[in-house]
Design a protein around this motif. Sequence first.
Motif, PDB file in Angstrom:
ATOM      1  N   GLY A 352       0.919  -1.120   0.031  1.00 22.34           N
ATOM      2  CA  GLY A 352       0.012   0.022   0.098  1.00 22.34           C
ATOM      3  C   GLY A 352       0.994   1.327  -0.040  1.00 22.34           C
ATOM      4  O   GLY A 352       1.754   1.230  -0.517  1.00 22.34           O
ATOM      5  N   GLY A 353       0.304   2.385   0.641  1.00 20.34           N
ATOM      6  CA  GLY A 353       1.103   3.551   0.711  1.00 20.34           C
ATOM      7  C   GLY A 353       0.171   4.694   0.870  1.00 20.34           C
ATOM      8  O   GLY A 353      -0.744   4.666   0.977  1.00 20.34           O
ATOM      9  N   THR A 354       0.799   5.729   0.992  1.00 16.59           N
ATOM     10  CA  THR A 354       0.258   7.334   0.983  1.00 16.59           C
ATOM     11  C   THR A 354       0.149   7.986  -0.297  1.00 16.59           C
ATOM     12  O   THR A 354       1.230   7.832  -1.066  1.00 16.59           O
ATOM     13  CB  THR A 354       1.040   7.953   2.084  1.00 16.59           C
ATOM     14  N   LEU A 355      -0.862   8.681  -0.518  1.00 12.40           N
ATOM     15  CA  LEU A 355      -1.175   9.466  -1.666  1.00 12.40           C
ATOM     16  C   LEU A 355      -1.694  10.648  -1.503  1.00 12.40           C
ATOM     17  O   LEU A 355      -2.491  10.890  -0.344  1.00 12.40           O
ATOM     18  CB  LEU A 355      -2.042   8.797  -2.833  1.00 12.40           C
ATOM     19  N   GLU A 356      -1.453  11.603  -2.218  1.00 15.51           N
ATOM     20  CA  GLU A 356      -2.220  12.979  -2.152  1.00 15.51           C
ATOM     21  C   GLU A 356      -3.388  12.857  -2.870  1.00 15.51           C
ATOM     22  O   GLU A 356      -3.349  11.996  -4.041  1.00 15.51           O
ATOM     23  CB  GLU A 356      -1.437  14.244  -2.298  1.00 15.51           C
ATOM     24  N   VAL A 357      -4.308  13.568  -2.517  1.00 12.60           N
ATOM     25  CA  VAL A 357      -5.533  13.395  -3.225  1.00 12.60           C
ATOM     26  C   VAL A 357      -5.351  13.951  -4.735  1.00 12.60           C
ATOM     27  O   VAL A 357      -5.827  13.466  -5.785  1.00 12.60           O
ATOM     28  CB  VAL A 357      -6.834  14.294  -2.857  1.00 12.60           C
ATOM     29  N   ARG A 358      -4.321  14.845  -4.999  1.00 15.59           N
ATOM     30  CA  ARG A 358      -4.169  15.374  -6.387  1.00 15.59           C
ATOM     31  C   ARG A 358      -3.567  14.013  -7.170  1.00 15.59           C
ATOM     32  O   ARG A 358      -3.563  14.353  -8.323  1.00 15.59           O
ATOM     33  CB  ARG A 358      -3.211  16.555  -6.388  1.00 15.59           C
ATOM     34  N   ASP A 359      -2.852  13.199  -6.515  1.00 12.57           N
ATOM     35  CA  ASP A 359      -2.328  11.955  -7.257  1.00 12.57           C
ATOM     36  C   ASP A 359      -3.131  11.349  -8.269  1.00 12.57           C
ATOM     37  O   ASP A 359      -2.979  10.783  -9.188  1.00 12.57           O
ATOM     38  CB  ASP A 359      -1.777  11.317  -6.365  1.00 12.57           C
ATOM     39  N   PHE A 360      -4.624  11.192  -7.522  1.00 12.22           N
ATOM     40  CA  PHE A 360      -5.515  10.607  -8.261  1.00 12.22           C
ATOM     41  C   PHE A 360      -5.852  11.331  -9.596  1.00 12.22           C
ATOM     42  O   PHE A 360      -6.065  10.778 -10.556  1.00 12.22           O
ATOM     43  CB  PHE A 360      -6.790  10.134  -7.639  1.00 12.22           C
ATOM     44  N   ILE A 388     -12.956   8.669  -8.651  1.00 14.60           N
ATOM     45  CA  ILE A 388     -12.304   8.748  -7.400  1.00 14.60           C
ATOM     46  C   ILE A 388     -11.924  10.144  -7.334  1.00 14.60           C
ATOM     47  O   ILE A 388     -12.015  10.684  -6.054  1.00 14.60           O
ATOM     48  CB  ILE A 388     -11.174   7.820  -7.112  1.00 14.60           C
ATOM     49  N   ALA A 389     -11.287  10.838  -8.237  1.00 16.98           N
ATOM     50  CA  ALA A 389     -10.811  12.163  -8.093  1.00 16.98           C
ATOM     51  C   ALA A 389     -11.942  13.033  -7.444  1.00 16.98           C
ATOM     52  O   ALA A 389     -11.808  13.984  -6.836  1.00 16.98           O
ATOM     53  CB  ALA A 389     -10.000  12.673  -9.020  1.00 16.98           C
ATOM     54  N   CYS A 390     -13.001  13.162  -8.326  1.00 14.02           N
ATOM     55  CA  CYS A 390     -14.070  13.828  -8.326  1.00 14.02           C
ATOM     56  C   CYS A 390     -14.634  13.484  -6.933  1.00 14.02           C
ATOM     57  O   CYS A 390     -15.245  14.574  -6.374  1.00 14.02           O
ATOM     58  CB  CYS A 390     -15.059  13.639  -9.455  1.00 14.02           C
ATOM     59  N   LEU A 391     -14.963  12.200  -6.541  1.00 16.38           N
ATOM     60  CA  LEU A 391     -15.650  12.063  -5.316  1.00 16.38           C
ATOM     61  C   LEU A 391     -14.862  12.737  -4.266  1.00 16.38           C
ATOM     62  O   LEU A 391     -15.318  13.299  -3.155  1.00 16.38           O
ATOM     63  CB  LEU A 391     -15.719  10.392  -5.229  1.00 16.38           C
ATOM     64  N   LEU A 392     -13.542  12.661  -4.178  1.00 22.65           N
ATOM     65  CA  LEU A 392     -12.904  13.192  -3.093  1.00 22.65           C
ATOM     66  C   LEU A 392     -12.645  14.732  -3.005  1.00 22.65           C
ATOM     67  O   LEU A 392     -12.900  15.106  -1.814  1.00 22.65           O
ATOM     68  CB  LEU A 392     -11.282  12.578  -3.113  1.00 22.65           C
ATOM     69  N   PHE A 398     -12.143  17.146   0.101  1.00 22.05           N
ATOM     70  CA  PHE A 398     -10.708  17.056   0.613  1.00 22.05           C
ATOM     71  C   PHE A 398      -9.992  18.043  -0.353  1.00 22.05           C
ATOM     72  O   PHE A 398     -10.177  18.367  -1.626  1.00 22.05           O
ATOM     73  CB  PHE A 398     -10.206  15.738   0.350  1.00 22.05           C
ATOM     74  N   LYS A 399      -8.870  18.653   0.332  1.00 22.67           N
ATOM     75  CA  LYS A 399      -7.939  19.343  -0.366  1.00 22.67           C
ATOM     76  C   LYS A 399      -7.211  18.387  -1.471  1.00 22.67           C
ATOM     77  O   LYS A 399      -6.942  17.357  -0.997  1.00 22.67           O
ATOM     78  CB  LYS A 399      -7.179  20.309   0.509  1.00 22.67           C
ATOM     79  N   GLU A 400      -6.560  19.048  -2.355  1.00 26.61           N
ATOM     80  CA  GLU A 400      -5.754  18.238  -3.236  1.00 26.61           C
ATOM     81  C   GLU A 400      -4.408  17.981  -2.534  1.00 26.61           C
ATOM     82  O   GLU A 400      -3.911  17.097  -2.972  1.00 26.61           O
ATOM     83  CB  GLU A 400      -5.445  19.112  -4.521  1.00 26.61           C
ATOM     84  N   SER A 401      -4.057  18.544  -1.513  1.00 28.06           N
ATOM     85  CA  SER A 401      -2.879  18.133  -0.732  1.00 28.06           C
ATOM     86  C   SER A 401      -2.961  17.248   0.360  1.00 28.06           C
ATOM     87  O   SER A 401      -2.172  16.752   1.105  1.00 28.06           O
ATOM     88  CB  SER A 401      -2.160  19.495  -0.109  1.00 28.06           C
ATOM     89  N   THR A 402      -4.279  16.727   0.664  1.00 28.74           N
ATOM     90  CA  THR A 402      -4.770  16.043   1.592  1.00 28.74           C
ATOM     91  C   THR A 402      -4.124  14.774   1.387  1.00 28.74           C
ATOM     92  O   THR A 402      -4.108  14.016   0.189  1.00 28.74           O
ATOM     93  CB  THR A 402      -6.128  15.980   1.870  1.00 28.74           C
ATOM     94  N   VAL A 403      -3.366  14.052   2.493  1.00 26.41           N
ATOM     95  CA  VAL A 403      -2.864  12.785   2.411  1.00 26.41           C
ATOM     96  C   VAL A 403      -3.495  11.793   2.901  1.00 26.41           C
ATOM     97  O   VAL A 403      -4.233  11.795   3.813  1.00 26.41           O
ATOM     98  CB  VAL A 403      -1.303  12.765   3.164  1.00 26.41           C
ATOM     99  N   LEU A 404      -3.870  10.627   2.316  1.00 24.38           N
ATOM    100  CA  LEU A 404      -4.588   9.482   2.412  1.00 24.38           C
ATOM    101  C   LEU A 404      -3.697   8.237   2.582  1.00 24.38           C
ATOM    102  O   LEU A 404      -2.756   8.098   1.849  1.00 24.38           O
ATOM    103  CB  LEU A 404      -5.461   8.912   1.339  1.00 24.38           C
ATOM    104  N   GLN A 405      -4.087   7.573   3.439  1.00 23.52           N
ATOM    105  CA  GLN A 405      -3.321   6.090   3.654  1.00 23.52           C
ATOM    106  C   GLN A 405      -3.993   5.107   2.983  1.00 23.52           C
ATOM    107  O   GLN A 405      -5.226   4.708   3.475  1.00 23.52           O
ATOM    108  CB  GLN A 405      -3.253   5.877   5.187  1.00 23.52           C
ATOM    109  N   LEU A 406      -3.528   4.525   1.718  1.00 24.24           N
ATOM    110  CA  LEU A 406      -4.182   3.419   1.098  1.00 24.24           C
ATOM    111  C   LEU A 406      -3.651   2.225   1.488  1.00 24.24           C
ATOM    112  O   LEU A 406      -2.494   1.887   1.506  1.00 24.24           O
ATOM    113  CB  LEU A 406      -3.654   3.691  -0.383  1.00 24.24           C
TER     114      LEU A 406
END
Length: 432
Positions: A352-360, A388-392, A398-406
């Motif tokens: 898994g890993g961490t992503l920012e919303v903008r990565d999607f 997914i990008a639109c939903l978030l 969520f801000k584009e810089s928000t970090v999510l733990q996938l």
Amino acid sequence: MKPAVPFLLLVLLGMSGLGPAQVRSSLLDLANSIGSVLPSLSRPANHSRIFYAVMFDAGSTGTRIHVYTFIQSDSVELPVLDNEMFHSIKPGLSAYADFPEMAGHTVRMLLKVAKKTVPRLEWKRTPVFLRATAGLRLLPTEKAHALLNEVQHVFVESPFLVTDNCVTIMNGTNEGILAWISLNFLTGHLNAQTKKTVGILDLGGGSTQITFLPRLRKTIETVPVTDYVARFDIFNTTFELYTYSYLGNGLMVARLATLGALGGEGLEWQVFKSPCLPKKFRDEWSFGGVTYQVSGDPEGYAGFKLCYEQVLKVVKGIIHQPYEIEDSNVFYAFSYYFDRAVEAGLIDGVQGGTLEVRDFKKRAKEVCNKMAKYPLNSPFLCMDLTYIACLLKDGFGFKESTVLQLTKKVNNVEASWALGATLEHFHNLKIH
């Protein structure tokens, strides 16, 4: 917890065929085996008990079995999850809406996993459950009940403990809450000294859930309706959560909505086109027992901008944006969030890993604008990543810089509501 002890005892003793002379030893054996389900009997200090539970997750795209092994010590209220055995089968039970016996066959196949995992002497004491989610919630009532009745029949035939309401359709609110309980149990945040918790984002095939513990009272006070707030007590602590399940906003149903294929008549004769699909792509796609003809638009345009405009209609005005969502919690995102991130090469499929919303959004642009490179392997990847990008961003806010733990697993346990549902059974949570 105060379960219906007499009922459980009568069921178990009736099934085991014990005589009166054996009742006393059987009661002691039973109490030692399933720990917190029954009142504690006098036993040595630091005595531990091992007990098991079998939970079926009947989702819209597959049926999964979780076989849990717990160790309960007298010195602590929380049991220790010693092991999980997990297996899944596709498609989901809803695909057999007109053939419920096939749903029964699926459950029988998965019960073999439970028989291999749980010691034979523990079968009669091990509860078995099936909780159905959006796939069955979207079916006509009579078809959903026919599937549940078939599963109930299979459970009764099995050697495991069958209790009241062991086969049900779970409402979306409980799905979100129980997923929150699962993740906070696995990350060590579920106790009376909780100062910090993790939020959850679950994206299934038929529905999507968001649940977190707000820090600001205004988050609770500004919800559209009271259905967005849930309270429950566990381990002498009351939690008040922001939680909501959006039926119809799961990834597969969102595909149907984007394609304009939701509802209507004669769906099997229509071809549903979308700028989210490769222009030269045309194929059949099945979901929920229905097969659809889908294609790109060979005479039109394709790409991220047009796809985003189409997907936005599925989200806009439907998804509520909580007053407080930034920096209040670490959010764990799983299910299709994880699967599509792996498919897009954004995270490792094991770690898994961490992503920012903008990565999607960035990867969605890359895939959508170069769909000629993805004509066969992943024709829906542009649509799914864009959704997914639109939903978030446009949905939950969520801000584009928000970090999510996938994540798919936490401490080698599947990230889902199933563990929380099992804990709910053993601790008799009062969710309201």
